[in-house]
Design a protein around this motif. Sequence first.
Motif, PDB file in Angstrom:
ATOM      1  N   GLY A 188       1.561   2.856  -4.432  1.00 47.36           N
ATOM      2  CA  GLY A 188       1.206   1.697  -3.620  1.00 47.36           C
ATOM      3  C   GLY A 188      -0.137   1.101  -3.964  1.00 47.36           C
ATOM      4  N   ILE A 189      -0.775   1.593  -5.030  1.00 49.00           N
ATOM      5  CA  ILE A 189      -2.033   0.961  -5.440  1.00 49.00           C
ATOM      6  C   ILE A 189      -1.778  -0.506  -5.792  1.00 49.00           C
ATOM      7  N   THR A 190      -2.764  -1.337  -5.578  1.00 47.96           N
ATOM      8  CA  THR A 190      -2.614  -2.767  -5.825  1.00 47.96           C
ATOM      9  C   THR A 190      -2.409  -3.020  -7.317  1.00 47.96           C
ATOM     10  N   GLU A 191      -1.342  -3.736  -7.625  1.00 45.35           N
ATOM     11  CA  GLU A 191      -0.992  -4.028  -9.007  1.00 45.35           C
ATOM     12  C   GLU A 191      -0.179  -5.313  -9.030  1.00 45.35           C
ATOM     13  N   PRO A 192      -0.418  -6.212  -9.974  1.00 48.16           N
ATOM     14  CA  PRO A 192       0.351  -7.459 -10.023  1.00 48.16           C
ATOM     15  C   PRO A 192       1.858  -7.187 -10.042  1.00 48.16           C
ATOM     16  N   GLY A 193       2.574  -7.874  -9.167  1.00 40.55           N
ATOM     17  CA  GLY A 193       4.026  -7.739  -9.126  1.00 40.55           C
ATOM     18  C   GLY A 193       4.535  -6.626  -8.244  1.00 40.55           C
ATOM     19  N   HIS A 194       3.643  -5.796  -7.704  1.00 45.13           N
ATOM     20  CA  HIS A 194       4.058  -4.703  -6.818  1.00 45.13           C
ATOM     21  C   HIS A 194       4.100  -5.248  -5.392  1.00 45.13           C
ATOM     22  N   LYS A 195       5.303  -5.599  -4.936  1.00 47.75           N
ATOM     23  CA  LYS A 195       5.452  -6.280  -3.649  1.00 47.75           C
ATOM     24  C   LYS A 195       6.689  -5.779  -2.916  1.00 47.75           C
ATOM     25  N   THR A 196       6.662  -5.907  -1.612  1.00 51.23           N
ATOM     26  CA  THR A 196       7.852  -5.745  -0.788  1.00 51.23           C
ATOM     27  C   THR A 196       7.587  -6.468   0.527  1.00 51.23           C
ATOM     28  N   ALA A 250       0.848  -1.192   0.000  1.00 55.95           N
ATOM     29  CA  ALA A 250       0.000   0.000   0.000  1.00 55.95           C
ATOM     30  C   ALA A 250       0.886   1.247   0.000  1.00 55.95           C
ATOM     31  N   SER A 251       0.507   2.264   0.784  1.00 54.13           N
ATOM     32  CA  SER A 251       1.229   3.542   0.723  1.00 54.13           C
ATOM     33  C   SER A 251       2.577   3.540   1.440  1.00 54.13           C
ATOM     34  N   LEU A 252       2.963   2.417   2.051  1.00 50.95           N
ATOM     35  CA  LEU A 252       4.345   2.321   2.534  1.00 50.95           C
ATOM     36  C   LEU A 252       5.309   2.467   1.359  1.00 50.95           C
ATOM     37  N   THR A 253       4.804   2.202   0.154  1.00 54.82           N
ATOM     38  CA  THR A 253       5.574   2.422  -1.074  1.00 54.82           C
ATOM     39  C   THR A 253       6.159   3.829  -1.114  1.00 54.82           C
ATOM     40  N   LYS A 254       5.423   4.795  -0.575  1.00 55.58           N
ATOM     41  CA  LYS A 254       5.830   6.198  -0.676  1.00 55.58           C
ATOM     42  C   LYS A 254       7.081   6.508   0.133  1.00 55.58           C
ATOM     43  N   LEU A 255       7.511   5.594   0.988  1.00 56.21           N
ATOM     44  CA  LEU A 255       8.810   5.778   1.650  1.00 56.21           C
ATOM     45  C   LEU A 255       9.930   5.771   0.614  1.00 56.21           C
ATOM     46  N   MET A 256       9.851   4.856  -0.355  1.00 51.71           N
ATOM     47  CA  MET A 256      10.862   4.838  -1.414  1.00 51.71           C
ATOM     48  C   MET A 256      10.653   5.999  -2.378  1.00 51.71           C
ATOM     49  N   THR A 257       9.401   6.326  -2.675  1.00 49.95           N
ATOM     50  CA  THR A 257       9.135   7.485  -3.519  1.00 49.95           C
ATOM     51  C   THR A 257       9.781   8.727  -2.915  1.00 49.95           C
ATOM     52  N   ALA A 258       9.609   8.908  -1.616  1.00 54.62           N
ATOM     53  CA  ALA A 258      10.200  10.063  -0.932  1.00 54.62           C
ATOM     54  C   ALA A 258      11.722  10.011  -0.974  1.00 54.62           C
ATOM     55  N   TYR A 259      12.288   8.815  -0.772  1.00 52.83           N
ATOM     56  CA  TYR A 259      13.752   8.706  -0.771  1.00 52.83           C
ATOM     57  C   TYR A 259      14.332   9.173  -2.099  1.00 52.83           C
ATOM     58  N   ILE A 260      13.731   8.760  -3.205  1.00 49.09           N
ATOM     59  CA  ILE A 260      14.246   9.153  -4.518  1.00 49.09           C
ATOM     60  C   ILE A 260      14.111  10.668  -4.711  1.00 49.09           C
ATOM     61  N   VAL A 261      13.030  11.254  -4.218  1.00 46.58           N
ATOM     62  CA  VAL A 261      12.869  12.705  -4.291  1.00 46.58           C
ATOM     63  C   VAL A 261      13.930  13.407  -3.443  1.00 46.58           C
ATOM     64  N   PHE A 262      14.150  12.926  -2.235  1.00 44.73           N
ATOM     65  CA  PHE A 262      15.175  13.523  -1.374  1.00 44.73           C
ATOM     66  C   PHE A 262      16.553  13.431  -2.016  1.00 44.73           C
ATOM     67  N   ASP A 263      16.819  12.306  -2.663  1.00 39.87           N
ATOM     68  CA  ASP A 263      18.110  12.131  -3.331  1.00 39.87           C
ATOM     69  C   ASP A 263      18.265  13.132  -4.480  1.00 39.87           C
ATOM     70  N   ALA A 264      17.161  13.418  -5.194  1.00 41.04           N
ATOM     71  CA  ALA A 264      17.197  14.416  -6.267  1.00 41.04           C
ATOM     72  C   ALA A 264      17.459  15.806  -5.703  1.00 41.04           C
ATOM     73  N   LEU A 265      16.896  16.100  -4.529  1.00 36.19           N
ATOM     74  CA  LEU A 265      17.174  17.379  -3.874  1.00 36.19           C
ATOM     75  C   LEU A 265      18.639  17.486  -3.484  1.00 36.19           C
ATOM     76  N   LYS A 266      19.185  16.401  -2.943  1.00 33.99           N
ATOM     77  CA  LYS A 266      20.588  16.388  -2.554  1.00 33.99           C
ATOM     78  C   LYS A 266      21.495  16.619  -3.760  1.00 33.99           C
ATOM     79  N   ALA A 267      21.139  16.018  -4.898  1.00 32.51           N
ATOM     80  CA  ALA A 267      21.938  16.152  -6.116  1.00 32.51           C
ATOM     81  C   ALA A 267      21.656  17.456  -6.863  1.00 32.51           C
ATOM     82  N   LYS A 268      20.755  18.267  -6.290  1.00 31.79           N
ATOM     83  CA  LYS A 268      20.401  19.576  -6.880  1.00 31.79           C
ATOM     84  C   LYS A 268      19.753  19.444  -8.262  1.00 31.79           C
TER      85      LYS A 268
END
Length: 389
Positions: free
Chosen positions: A167-175, A61-79
Amino acid sequence: MKRFLASLALGVGLSSFLMVTGASAQAPTPPEIAARNFVLLDLTTNQTLAERDADTPQDPASLTKLMTAYIVFDALKAKRLTLEQTLTVSKRAWDERKGDPSLMFIDTTMTPKVDELIRGMIIQSGNDASVALAEGVGGTVEQFVAMMNKQAQAWGLKNTSFKNVTGITEPGHKTSARDIAVIFSHVIQDFPQYYAEYYSKREYTFNKIKQSNRNMLLGRDPSVDGGKTGYTDAAGYCLAASAQRDVPNGKRRLLSVVMGTASKEARATESQKLLNWGYAAFDAVRLFEKNQPITTVKVWKGAVPEAKLGAADAVFVAVPRGEGGKLKTDIQRTDPLVAPLGLNQRVGTLKVTTSGGAPVAEVPLVVQHEVPLAGIFGRAWDAIRLWIK
């Protein structure tokens, strides 16, 4: 080359940092947790304190957004992005309104700032904000998802495969619960400024619409300073939460993940139960201070005759309450040590066990200062001595 083994008996009051081998065979039994999967980590010691089916792939589900946020934060760090930068809202982001998901309520006439979108994604769990950020960083959602999976692979998350950014339900979207814990720990440790700024907020208002953070622990436990919720029919109610409390050795941070609970109240209650148990059942023992030598050893062919070995950071270990004074350590290293040796070069392992020999943790043992080569005559003399030895 032979292995060198040294044993040290540790009493109460010695000082520490660690990498973990696993939970002790004498570890306390965790409470009954009404969740399909869970894990409890001690981030101060890098140890797993409790788990159940923590490596089983699940809908996150929306725990997915932890990784979404990480990639955004990394883009901020890289300017590649700035917090004040504005982003357009695509029809794809607008279309996230379908199916009654969590939303920030942006539309195609708006140009929200990155900072606003991050708050909408984390505090309000907005699917629309997540898509807008993904397109702003990756160009397309598909490209951004590829970045998420590449990062997961870099961390060795073998039970994770992302298909979307929301995090919407989709085949293969797992962690798995453990993989979510790893992602969340990286958010906390790699981007502490963003973690403190966004994950502790209890509400956010955008376009005159005020929404509350669904992490109920933020209002119940003052030591809980962040987390992320998630829910779909397939995932059940999920929560990743982190708490930091003052202990005699300083501050101690625990991180819990529960997946597949029955309700909003259950995910909060079960997470609280795990966190409270972790603090009550285990002590965080400081074994060695940062930069404190653990042992001094002979060096061959070096400009100096000895090298100080220690851990790269302070060494802490979590042990069942009251067991801290009974720990033992073994130092395993390659012998002989031959120059040159670099700063922080790993040359062995510090193994921490209980008095009964149950493994607690393993710490990389590194050289605390450079040891350059000796002159030609010094090297020749040590070569002869090593040959005789």
